[in-house]
Every structure is written in C-alpha cells, then in structure tokens.
Design a protein around this motif. Structure first.
Motif, PDB file in Angstrom:
ATOM      1  N   UNK A  38       0.853  -1.182   0.000  1.00  0.00           N
ATOM      2  CA  UNK A  38       0.000   0.000   0.000  1.00  0.00           C
ATOM      3  C   UNK A  38       0.891   1.234   0.000  1.00  0.00           C
ATOM      4  N   UNK A  39       0.952   1.947  -1.119  1.00  0.00           N
ATOM      5  CA  UNK A  39       1.841   3.101  -1.260  1.00  0.00           C
ATOM      6  C   UNK A  39       1.028   4.386  -1.354  1.00  0.00           C
ATOM      7  N   UNK A  40       1.412   5.381  -0.551  1.00  0.00           N
ATOM      8  CA  UNK A  40       0.785   6.689  -0.635  1.00  0.00           C
ATOM      9  C   UNK A  40       1.810   7.739  -1.044  1.00  0.00           C
ATOM     10  N   UNK A  41       1.336   8.912  -1.380  1.00  0.00           N
ATOM     11  CA  UNK A  41       2.163   9.950  -1.970  1.00  0.00           C
ATOM     12  C   UNK A  41       2.313  11.127  -0.997  1.00  0.00           C
ATOM     13  N   UNK A  42       3.535  11.582  -0.796  1.00  0.00           N
ATOM     14  CA  UNK A  42       3.796  12.772   0.036  1.00  0.00           C
ATOM     15  C   UNK A  42       3.375  12.600   1.500  1.00  0.00           C
ATOM     16  N   UNK A 312       0.753 -10.532   4.367  1.00  0.00           N
ATOM     17  CA  UNK A 312       1.721  -9.510   4.756  1.00  0.00           C
ATOM     18  C   UNK A 312       1.218  -8.184   4.199  1.00  0.00           C
ATOM     19  N   UNK A 313       0.851  -7.275   5.070  1.00  0.00           N
ATOM     20  CA  UNK A 313       0.344  -5.964   4.677  1.00  0.00           C
ATOM     21  C   UNK A 313       1.452  -4.943   4.908  1.00  0.00           C
ATOM     22  N   UNK A 314       1.854  -4.244   3.847  1.00  0.00           N
ATOM     23  CA  UNK A 314       2.941  -3.258   3.919  1.00  0.00           C
ATOM     24  C   UNK A 314       2.385  -1.888   3.557  1.00  0.00           C
ATOM     25  N   UNK A 315       2.621  -0.911   4.418  1.00  0.00           N
ATOM     26  CA  UNK A 315       2.195   0.463   4.155  1.00  0.00           C
ATOM     27  C   UNK A 315       3.407   1.380   4.188  1.00  0.00           C
ATOM     28  N   UNK A 316       3.525   2.254   3.190  1.00  0.00           N
ATOM     29  CA  UNK A 316       4.584   3.265   3.246  1.00  0.00           C
ATOM     30  C   UNK A 316       4.230   4.453   2.358  1.00  0.00           C
ATOM     31  N   UNK A 317       4.964   5.552   2.534  1.00  0.00           N
ATOM     32  CA  UNK A 317       4.857   6.720   1.674  1.00  0.00           C
ATOM     33  C   UNK A 317       6.013   6.761   0.693  1.00  0.00           C
ATOM     34  N   UNK A 318       5.809   7.414  -0.450  1.00  0.00           N
ATOM     35  CA  UNK A 318       6.874   7.456  -1.461  1.00  0.00           C
ATOM     36  C   UNK A 318       7.887   8.561  -1.202  1.00  0.00           C
ATOM     37  N   UNK A 333      14.609  17.829  -1.048  1.00  0.00           N
ATOM     38  CA  UNK A 333      15.810  18.093  -0.263  1.00  0.00           C
ATOM     39  C   UNK A 333      16.179  16.881   0.595  1.00  0.00           C
ATOM     40  N   UNK A 334      17.345  16.976   1.261  1.00  0.00           N
ATOM     41  CA  UNK A 334      17.805  15.891   2.134  1.00  0.00           C
ATOM     42  C   UNK A 334      17.441  16.131   3.598  1.00  0.00           C
ATOM     43  N   UNK A 335      16.592  17.114   3.875  1.00  0.00           N
ATOM     44  CA  UNK A 335      16.183  17.369   5.250  1.00  0.00           C
ATOM     45  C   UNK A 335      15.173  16.303   5.703  1.00  0.00           C
ATOM     46  N   UNK A 336      15.090  16.117   7.014  1.00  0.00           N
ATOM     47  CA  UNK A 336      14.340  14.999   7.575  1.00  0.00           C
ATOM     48  C   UNK A 336      12.881  14.953   7.125  1.00  0.00           C
ATOM     49  N   UNK A 337      12.192  16.081   7.121  1.00  0.00           N
ATOM     50  CA  UNK A 337      10.782  16.094   6.749  1.00  0.00           C
ATOM     51  C   UNK A 337      10.560  15.668   5.306  1.00  0.00           C
ATOM     52  N   UNK A 338      11.605  15.785   4.491  1.00  0.00           N
ATOM     53  CA  UNK A 338      11.523  15.416   3.086  1.00  0.00           C
ATOM     54  C   UNK A 338      11.816  13.936   2.862  1.00  0.00           C
ATOM     55  N   UNK A 339      12.787  13.382   3.577  1.00  0.00           N
ATOM     56  CA  UNK A 339      13.269  12.030   3.256  1.00  0.00           C
ATOM     57  C   UNK A 339      12.699  10.934   4.153  1.00  0.00           C
ATOM     58  N   UNK A 340      12.133  11.291   5.305  1.00  0.00           N
ATOM     59  CA  UNK A 340      11.560  10.272   6.185  1.00  0.00           C
ATOM     60  C   UNK A 340      10.128   9.963   5.781  1.00  0.00           C
ATOM     61  N   UNK A 341       9.743   8.700   5.884  1.00  0.00           N
ATOM     62  CA  UNK A 341       8.405   8.271   5.480  1.00  0.00           C
ATOM     63  C   UNK A 341       7.818   7.321   6.513  1.00  0.00           C
ATOM     64  N   UNK A 342       6.495   7.196   6.541  1.00  0.00           N
ATOM     65  CA  UNK A 342       5.895   6.160   7.378  1.00  0.00           C
ATOM     66  C   UNK A 342       6.088   4.796   6.731  1.00  0.00           C
ATOM     67  N   UNK A 343       6.355   3.793   7.533  1.00  0.00           N
ATOM     68  CA  UNK A 343       6.437   2.416   7.050  1.00  0.00           C
ATOM     69  C   UNK A 343       5.923   1.494   8.157  1.00  0.00           C
TER      70      UNK A 343
END
Length: 518
Positions: A38-42, A312-318, A333-343
């Motif tokens: 399950x992939x979400x955007x932003x 197996x249910x996998x959830x993450x953001x792109x 950018x490489x700042x945390x709010x940009x590169x970290x995602x829920x998984x």
C-alpha cells in the motif's frame, strides 16, 4: 460506483507482456504469504495519530502499527515521486535505475520485483498511480492492471483544487487496456477496485500480490467533500525553522535561502494568491482521512474473506513533505521532513505485534524484504537489503549509513543535485555543481537541523569519514556517473517581488585563504 465496478470486472484479464528472461535467485523456505503493498504519496513520517500529530486521527493506521511493526527510521533514497517508486520496484538507487525525474519513462530492461513473484506462483495486480513517464499502459510483472496517467485528479471535474498540478490528468483509468471513466473521489475508487479484484481473482488457487498505489496525498491536497473543513478550527504551530530570521539563515546554504522565494518555498507557495501555510497543512491532513479509511476498508475485507492473518500488509509513503521546515514546502531536499516516510507492516505469522524497528530502512529495501518473505533470496542486482530477519527480532549485519541522492531537474532549478549519507546520529549533505556550503547535522542533539556543523573543527574528521563513505556507496552501486535525461514539461523559475531576498555567501568564504604549498 457499481457501474465502474462492472466495467472493471468485464475488462479483467491477464496482461500478456513480453519481458526479458529472469535469472531466479535462490529459493528459501517460506509459506508464501499473500502480500498487499500500500503506497501513498507525500505522506510525512509524523502525519499519523500514534506519532503525536496535533489533531489528525488515523485509527486504522494506528491499529495496523499496534498489530504489526513500525519502522520508525524509514527513508527514501530520492524524495521525488517517480524515482522513489522506481527504487521500490527495482531495489536500486536512482542513479542506477535511471528514473531521475517525473517525466521520462522507465527503462524497459529493468526488472521489477513482482516479476519474481509471478515466477514463483503469485497472481499479481497493480491498482493506481504508476507515474513513471506519462503512460498508464500495463507494465511487466502484473497480471491485472488498473492505473491512471500522470498525477490523475482527486475528482474527475477537478473541484476542490486551488491550482493545476503539472501532469494532472482527467482521462480516467486504463483497466487491462480498456478505458474506464473516473466517477468519484479517487482514493475511494482505488479502494473499490482493490476489493473488487480480491473478490474476483482469476487464479484463486494462487497466493496474491496486490500493489495499491494512491494519488493521495499528493499536492494540490483535495479532501473528500464530506471531510473538507473538519480540521479548520484546529491549532497548529509551524516548525521553528519556518521563520525568515537571521538565526534560521545562519550558516545555511545560499540556494536554500533563495528557495524560500520560489515555487517550493514558503514565501512563494506555488504562486498561490495569499498562500497560507497553516491552511495548506490542514488541507493535507483532511486529505489523509480517506487514506486511513482505505487502509481500514482493505484490512476489514481481508478479514471478511478469511485472508487477513495470511497476508503480509505493507504500508509506506513514497516521500515526505515539508511544511515550513527550513522555510520550504514540497520535498526533494535531504532534510528529515523530506526524506523520512511512514512504514508499517503487519503479518502475525511472521513477526510479533507491537514490534518497533530502530534500524535505518529504506524504499530500496522493500523489494528484497518482500521477496524474502515470499521465499526468495535477494537478486544480485538490487542495492537494498532485506530486513525480514530484523522484523523477526534476529540480529544481522546492517548498514551504518544510507545514501540519499537527488539529481537536479530542469523543471525546478531551485534545488541543486544532492548527495547525502544519513546515519543514526549524523547526516552529511553534499551539494554538486553549486558555489555554496555543504551541511552536517547532529540529529540526536539537533533534530530540527538548525545548527550546520560543517565548519566545526571537532567534526572535520567525521565529515571526511562520511564523505568517503558516501563515495564508497556510490562506487559500489554504479553511481559514479549522473544520468542525463531530456528536458520535458515546463520550467518553474519564478520569484515574487517584495518577498524573501537573496541569500549571501557563508561568512567563512571571506576568511583568509590558506596558501597552497608543495
């Protein structure tokens, strides 16, 4: 909606796509679970109820994490839709798979991990946003196909939006080669299609792999009509690095200061009239409500058909999204709010409920992890690694640093080419092709990335070590050369008069130069 589902049913068939011969990796012992990806955007890493969001409610995602595992340090290796999606499918860095922007097509010789799943007996489906190039044509690795072109649209008539997003598309869906109109809200329709496929699979004797790729919550954020305004009276405080102050500009790169007054800056705000960051943040949160509902509906349907605990249910953001961090909006950018995602992952037959994974994992690890869960070793061309054993509580050798990269886009010239390495405590960021300063942050003591330590004498040895590590990862993953793609789309270079002014060179640029000696 019944009309849409009936059209989808009539169009179902096994897509016959020509692909290169696949060299299969070693087979491992596995019961071949069903798999839902399950992939979400932003979707930001902290835009979840259980992560302490000030008002957003995500009961279904919260329960998914409680019943499964939360990867609290999950990242993407490129914070941009198409490159990240290609990294998920291939297990490779963007410099290798070559999808470096949102406009150019994917290389037809690349192997996608669902192709391996097909080879070992899985029935596979793709539903939603493909967004690699401008195609919605069926792709290799999937028996069932239901996709929209480009960015699609939240509503078919475009209502609720405040701007036209590049690559918006109103053509509806391609369902196994047949054009199907969009009738309602896109998140709900993709969920309907997913449940419909689960109920009407052609090969029910096989395990299934269903890849559900949502448009939500990509900007321009549009909530369902019934959710619009739910959070309008909720309080929210912008991040401390949002304000355009001397303190926040101190020792920061000049490109970053300049970007504040650009399409992806909080002063310019996509060129929306009277851009209001707080209002935009609330719109984003409201658009996440149907995403959480989609998770809940899918989980409940798996329970209804007796497959939930076999899946197996996998959830993450792109990728993440910045809401004022460093004076920016958007990502890249490489700042945390940009590169970290829920998984988040759930599979009671594979790992314990309530598991928390502290290790740094990434989008390039999804393919090898899913393949190991399905009984296959990692294919040799993949750069990521499986963290399946980490989920099970076993100790295995793991990375000390993750490579991040973003390659300059002609469309958005305000963000330079970026390479970074992110460890448990420190992050080193190197900018390529600009006359500017690099960055080093101590994320344990400075999680908001306020204090750039790049010139701190006590960190020079660490910087050299991290830079060497970065080049070592690049060398070992064919990253010595930057792919060059054709300019497509349009360019967004504009600034606004009367908003944030230009940055200046860092103060150390004026230090007396150390003489060159033999």
């Amino acid at each position: 909606m019944k009309k849409l589902l009936s059209i989808c049913l009539a169009a179902m068939f096994s897509a016959k796509l020509v692909s290169a011969e696949i060299t299969m990796p070693k087979k491992l012992k596995s019961k071949k679970p069903n798999i839902v990806f399950f992939l979400t955007d932003d979707h930001r890493y902290d835009a979840l109820g259980f992560m302490g969001h000030p008002f957003l409610k995500t009961p279904h995602l919260d329960k998914l994490a409680a019943d499964g595992a939360h990867m609290k340090n999950a990242f993407v290796t490129t914070s941009l839709c198409s490159p990240s999606r290609a990294s998920i499918l291939t297990g490779k860095y963007a410099h290798s798979h070559g999808v470096i922007d949102n406009y150019n097509d994917v290389d037809p010789t690349l192997l996608f991990f669902p192709q391996y799943l097909q080879k070992i007996g899985y029935e596979t489906a793709f539903i939603g946003k493909w967004h690699m190039g401008d195609s919605n044509e069926p792709q290799r690795g999937f028996d069932h196909w239901a996709a929209f072109r480009g960015q699609g649209t939240y509503y078919a008539d475009g209502h609720g939006a405040s701007r036209v997003v590049p690559q918006n598309n109103y053509d509806g869906y391609n369902v196994n080669g047949k054009k199907v109109p969009q009738l309602g809200y896109i998140t709900d329709e993709l969920t309907d299609m997913s449940i419909d496929w689960l109920d009407n699979r052609k090969q029910k004797e096989k395990p299934f792999f269903m890849y559900v790729s949502h448009k939500g919550v990509h900007s321009d954020f549009v909530a369902r009509d019934e959710d619009r305004g739910i959070y309008k009276n909720k309080a929210w405080t912008p991040p401390s690095t949002y304000a355009n102050t001397p303190e926040n500009r101190k020792n920061k790169p000049m490109w970053l200061i300049n970007q504040r007054n650009s399409r992806h800056g909080s002063d310019y705000g996509y060129n929306l009239e009277n851009f209001d960051l707080t209002f935009y943040f609330k719109r984003y949160s409201e658009a996440l409500i149907p995403i959480d509902d989609a998770v809940g509906r899918t989980v409940e349907h798996l329970r209804k058909i007796g497959e939930l605990d076999n899946t197996l249910f996998v959830y993450m953001g792109d990728n993440g999204f910045q809401f004022g961090e460093q004076g920016l909006i958007d990502k890249r950018t490489a700042y945390e709010a940009s590169i970290r995602v829920p998984m988040i992952m759930r599979y009671p037959k594979g790992f314990k409920a309530g598991t928390v994974v502290d290790e740094i994992v990434a989008n390039i690890d999804i393919a090898p992890t899913i393949l190991e869960a399905a009984g296959l070793a990692k294919p040799e061309q993949m750069h990521g690694d499986s963290f399946w054993k980490i989920l099970q509580g076993k100790e295995i050798p793991w990375r000390d640093y993750l490579l991040y990269e973003y390659l300059w886009e002609w469309n958005y010239p305000q963000t330079p080419t970026i390479h970074a390495v992110r460890g448990d405590q420190y992050k080193y960021i190197r900018y390529h092709g600009v006359w500017d300063t690099d960055e080093l942050y101590d994320l344990v003591n400075d999680p908001e990335e306020k204090n750039n330590l790049i010139k701190a004498p006590e960190h020079q040895e660490r910087i050299a070590e991290m830079k060497n590590r970065m080049f070592s990862i690049l060398a070992s993953t064919d990253g010595k050369y930057i792919p060059l793609k054709k300019d497509k789309g349009r360019q967004f270079f504009n600034r606004l008069k009367g908003k944030a002014d230009q940055g200046e060179f860092p103060k150390w640029y004026y230090d007396k130069m150390i003489p060159v000696t033999k």
